[in-house]
Motif scaffolding. Structure first.
Motif, PDB file in Angstrom:
ATOM      1  N   PRO A 134      -2.883 -10.136  -7.186  1.00  0.00           N
ATOM      2  CA  PRO A 134      -1.822 -10.229  -8.184  1.00  0.00           C
ATOM      3  C   PRO A 134      -1.208  -8.867  -8.491  1.00  0.00           C
ATOM      4  O   PRO A 134      -1.874  -7.832  -8.400  1.00  0.00           O
ATOM      5  N   LEU A 135       0.078  -8.888  -8.831  1.00  0.00           N
ATOM      6  CA  LEU A 135       0.778  -7.672  -9.218  1.00  0.00           C
ATOM      7  C   LEU A 135       1.813  -8.035 -10.275  1.00  0.00           C
ATOM      8  O   LEU A 135       2.586  -8.963 -10.105  1.00  0.00           O
ATOM      9  N   VAL A 163       4.810  -3.286 -13.809  1.00  0.00           N
ATOM     10  CA  VAL A 163       4.836  -3.004 -15.242  1.00  0.00           C
ATOM     11  C   VAL A 163       4.318  -4.233 -15.979  1.00  0.00           C
ATOM     12  O   VAL A 163       4.924  -5.308 -15.907  1.00  0.00           O
ATOM     13  N   ALA A 164       3.215  -4.078 -16.704  1.00  0.00           N
ATOM     14  CA  ALA A 164       2.587  -5.214 -17.370  1.00  0.00           C
ATOM     15  C   ALA A 164       3.184  -5.512 -18.731  1.00  0.00           C
ATOM     16  O   ALA A 164       3.120  -6.648 -19.209  1.00  0.00           O
ATOM     17  N   GLY A 165       3.765  -4.515 -19.377  1.00  0.00           N
ATOM     18  CA  GLY A 165       4.243  -4.680 -20.741  1.00  0.00           C
ATOM     19  C   GLY A 165       5.643  -5.253 -20.839  1.00  0.00           C
ATOM     20  O   GLY A 165       6.341  -5.453 -19.832  1.00  0.00           O
ATOM     21  N   ALA A 189       0.813  -1.218   0.000  1.00  0.00           N
ATOM     22  CA  ALA A 189       0.000   0.000   0.000  1.00  0.00           C
ATOM     23  C   ALA A 189       0.848   1.270   0.000  1.00  0.00           C
ATOM     24  O   ALA A 189       0.403   2.319  -0.482  1.00  0.00           O
ATOM     25  N   SER A 190       2.078   1.192   0.524  1.00  0.00           N
ATOM     26  CA  SER A 190       2.914   2.394   0.641  1.00  0.00           C
ATOM     27  C   SER A 190       4.070   2.443  -0.350  1.00  0.00           C
ATOM     28  O   SER A 190       4.761   3.460  -0.424  1.00  0.00           O
ATOM     29  N   LEU A 191       4.267   1.380  -1.118  1.00  0.00           N
ATOM     30  CA  LEU A 191       5.388   1.361  -2.062  1.00  0.00           C
ATOM     31  C   LEU A 191       4.995   2.038  -3.365  1.00  0.00           C
ATOM     32  O   LEU A 191       3.970   1.705  -3.970  1.00  0.00           O
ATOM     33  N   PRO A 192       5.809   2.985  -3.834  1.00  0.00           N
ATOM     34  CA  PRO A 192       5.511   3.643  -5.115  1.00  0.00           C
ATOM     35  C   PRO A 192       5.842   2.711  -6.277  1.00  0.00           C
ATOM     36  O   PRO A 192       6.916   2.126  -6.326  1.00  0.00           O
ATOM     37  N   MET A 193       4.914   2.558  -7.185  1.00  0.00           N
ATOM     38  CA  MET A 193       5.117   1.693  -8.346  1.00  0.00           C
ATOM     39  C   MET A 193       5.499   2.530  -9.571  1.00  0.00           C
ATOM     40  O   MET A 193       5.045   3.656  -9.700  1.00  0.00           O
TER      41      MET A 193
END
Length: 508
Positions: A385-386, A210-212, A172-176
Motif C-alpha cells: 500500500p501507498l 502523503v498520508a495527511g 523503488a526509484s520514484l522520489p516521494m
C-alpha cells in the motif's frame, strides 16, 4: 454419360476473409458456359445473398482463379456512408478544437501552478486492470475485447489504475511525494445524458506518498483555482465532502465484516439515484441485516461533522482527518465551497478515506468533478500500500455548465494573425519568402496557396479574424516593399521586406 448440353451439379466451398465457410450448390452447363454463378447464403437464418462468378473455359475447365462480385445492381450498390461519428463519441472540428485547447490550457496552467508534472499512459490497457469484484458500474461498462494475440484488453475507462501500474513499476526509484497530472481520453459504454458521453477527456490530478489531509487540500485548492479562472464562484459550484472511513467506523460498530466494506460503498453510492427499497435486497445479499441497513441510512442523513462526532466519539480518526481538511480549506480560501455530506461515498471501490464531489448548485447538471483518497489501491494489484489521493474532472459537464452561464469566450477566431497572398502566380515565390520571414518572427501566418483576387483575400482574412492582410504586388515588390492592411482599422501601409521581422515584433 451426360450429353454436352446436360447439367452437372457442383458443390463449392468458399472461404471468405471476414466470415466462416460458405457452402453453395450451383448449376452449370458443362459446355459453352462462360461463367459459373453461385448464390451464397451464410447459414439458414441469414438473409444476405452474395453472388460469385468463376470464369470457365469452353471445355468446362476453369481458366482463371479470379472471383468477382456480380450480384444484382441493388445489392452491389454501396451503402451510403454514415457521416455521424459512432454513438456517444464526438468529432472535433477546428472551432471545437479551439474550445478544447482553451479548456486544456487552463487545466495545464493550474496543474503547473501547483507544481504537478504531466504524465500519460496507453489508452489500451490489460482488462485485468479494471475488473474488480465490488459490483462497480465501470467494470460493466468496459469497451473490452480479445486482441489478435489472444490477450484480454480494454479501452481505459479511467486513468487511476494506469497511474497505479506506473507507480508500482518504478516505486523503488520514484522520489516521494509525487504530484502528477494528466488529461487522458477515457471510454465507457454507458447510458448517455446531458454532459455524459461514451468517451470524454478528463483532467486527473494525483498526490502519492502523503498520508495527511494536506494532499486533499492541495487537490481541492487546484480545483477551485480552476473554477475561479473560468468565472465560476462558490455561489455556482459547491464541493460535497465526506470520508469513507466514517462509514467504515460505523460498520465496525455495527459488526459488519471489513471484506464487505467496498461492495457496501458501491451500493450506498447508488442511493442518490434509486430508492433504498430498490436495492435493499443487494444489501441483504452482502449479509447486512435490515437493522444495519437502516442505521447506515440514518448516518448518511447527517449534515454536520459535529453530529458525526456525537455518534463516533472524539477518538475518531476519520473525523480528525475531515476536521484537518476543513481547517486547511480556510487557509487556502475555499472553505465556502465545501459542504459536508455524509451520503457521498463515490462509486469506485478503491476509495478508502476522504471523498469529494463538485456539484452545480442550481441542480441542473450531474457531478462536475470527483475524487478522494485511495491508500490501498496498489495492494489490490499485489503491491505494498501507498498513500494516495486524486480527482478526475471531465470535459463534458464543465463545458455545458459554462455554456449555461454564458461564461465561454467565442472561438470564431482561427488564431491566424496574418494572411499573405501573391497578386499573381508569378509572385507566389515572393509570397513564400514574406510568409517565411513573418513565421520566423513568431507570427501565425496563413499563406494563400492559389491565385486569388485581393477582394477574396480580404474576405478570407476577415473570415479567419486575422489582424493583417499582406499583398505581394508587382509595383511594391519591385520597390522592395509589401502592402499591409490593418483589418480592424482599414489602414494600409507599405513595409520594407527587410524590416518585416521588426514589424512583426511591434505588431503581432
Amino acid at each position: 454419360e451426360h450429353s454436352p448440353r446436360s447439367l452437372v451439379y457442383a458443390c463449392v466451398t468458399v472461404a471468405l476473409m471476414r466470415g466462416p465457410l460458405f457452402v453453395a450448390m450451383a448449376t452449370v452447363a458443362s459446355r459453352g458456359a462462360s461463367a459459373l454463378v453461385l448464390n451464397v447464403r451464410r447459414g439458414r437464418a441469414l438473409p444476405l445473398k452474395r453472388s460469385l462468378a468463376v470464369a470457365m473455359s469452353s471445355e468446362g475447365g476453369r481458366s482463371s482463379a479470379a472471383v468477382a462480385h456480380v450480384g444484382d445492381k441493388k445489392e452491389a450498390k454501396q451503402a451510403a456512408l454514415d457521416l455521424n461519428p459512432p454513438r456517444g463519441t464526438r468529432d472535433f472540428y477546428p472551432e471545437e478544437m479551439r474550445l478544447q485547447q482553451w479548456l486544456f490550457g487552463h487545466w495545464h496552467d493550474v496543474a503547473r501552478a501547483y507544481g504537478f508534472s504531466e504524465y500519460d499512459a496507453p489508452v489500451l490497457e490489460n482488462e485485468a486492470l479494471y475488473v474488480r469484484k465490488a459490483g462497480e458500474e465501470v467494470t460493466q461498462q468496459l469497451y473490452n475485447f480479445v486482441d489478435k494475440g489472444d490477450r484480454a484488453v480494454a479501452l481505459r475507462p479511467e486513468m487511476t489504475p494506469s497511474l497505479a501500474r506506473m507507480v508500482m513499476a518504478r516505486r523503488a526509484s520514484l522520489p516521494m511525494p509525487l504530484k502528477w497530472y494528466s488529461i487522458p481520453q477515457c471510454w465507457r459504454y454507458e447510458r448517455m445524458t446531458r454532459g455524459r458521453r461514451r468517451e470524454h477527456y478528463q483532467w486527473n490530478m494525483d498526490v502519492w506518498g502523503v498520508a495527511g489531509a494536506e494532499a486533499e487540500a492541495e487537490l481541492l485548492g487546484a480545483a477551485t483555482t480552476f473554477f475561479r479562472r473560468v468565472g465560476l464562484g462558490a455561489e455556482d459550484v459547491g464541493i460535497k465532502v465526506n470520508s469513507r472511513q466514517v462509514l467504515a467506523e460505523i460498520m465496525t460498530k455495527l459488526g459488519v465484516p471489513d471484506d464487505k466494506f467496498g461492495a457496501t460503498c458501491v451500493l450506498v453510492d447508488k442511493l442518490e439515484k434509486v430508492p433504498l427499497e430498490a436495492i435493499r435486497p443487494d444489501f441483504l445479499a452482502l449479509g447486512l441485516t435490515d437493522e444495519v441497513i437502516d442505521s447506515l441510512v440514518e448516518v448518511l442523513a447527517l449534515k454536520t461533522v459535529d453530529e458525526l462526532r456525537v455518534l463516533l466519539g472524539d477518538d475518531s480518526k476519520a473525523l480528525d482527518h475531515l476536521t484537518s481538511l476543513f481547517a486547511y480549506a480556510e487557509a487556502y480560501g475555499f472553505s465556502d465551497w465545501l459542504v459536508f455530506d455524509a451520503s457521498v461515498v463515490r462509486g469506485l471501490s478503491y476509495y478508502t478515506g476522504v471523498v469529494f464531489e463538485a456539484f452545480d448548485r442550481s441542480g441542473e447538471f450531474r457531478a462536475i468533478m470527483g475524487g478522494g483518497r485511495y491508500d490501498k489501491l496498489l495492494s489490490t494489484f499485489g503491491g505494498q500500500p501507498l498513500e494516495a489521493a486524486g480527482f478526475g474532472f471531465g470535459d463534458a459537464v464543465i463545458i455545458e455548465l459554462l455554456k449555461s452561464k454564458d461564461l465561454l469566450p467565442t472561438f470564431d477566431a482561427s488564431g491566424v494573425q496574418v494572411v499573405v497572398c501573391a497578386f499573381s502566380p508569378e509572385l507566389h515565390g515572393a509570397a513564400i519568402e514574406v510568409a517565411s520571414k513573418l513565421r520566423e518572427a513568431g507570427g501565425a501566418v496563413d499563406l494563400v496557396l492559389e491565385s486569388k483576387k485581393p477582394k477574396w483575400v480580404l474576405k478570407h482574412a476577415a473570415r479567419l479574424a486575422a489582424e493583417y492582410a499582406v499583398i505581394v504586388a508587382p509595383d511594391e515588390w519591385g520597390q522592395g516593399n509589401v502592402r499591409v492592411k490593418n483589418m480592424a482599422e482599414g489602414e494600409q501601409a507599405d513595409v520594407p521586406v527587410g524590416e518585416l521581422a521588426e514589424w512583426a515584433d511591434a505588431n503581432l
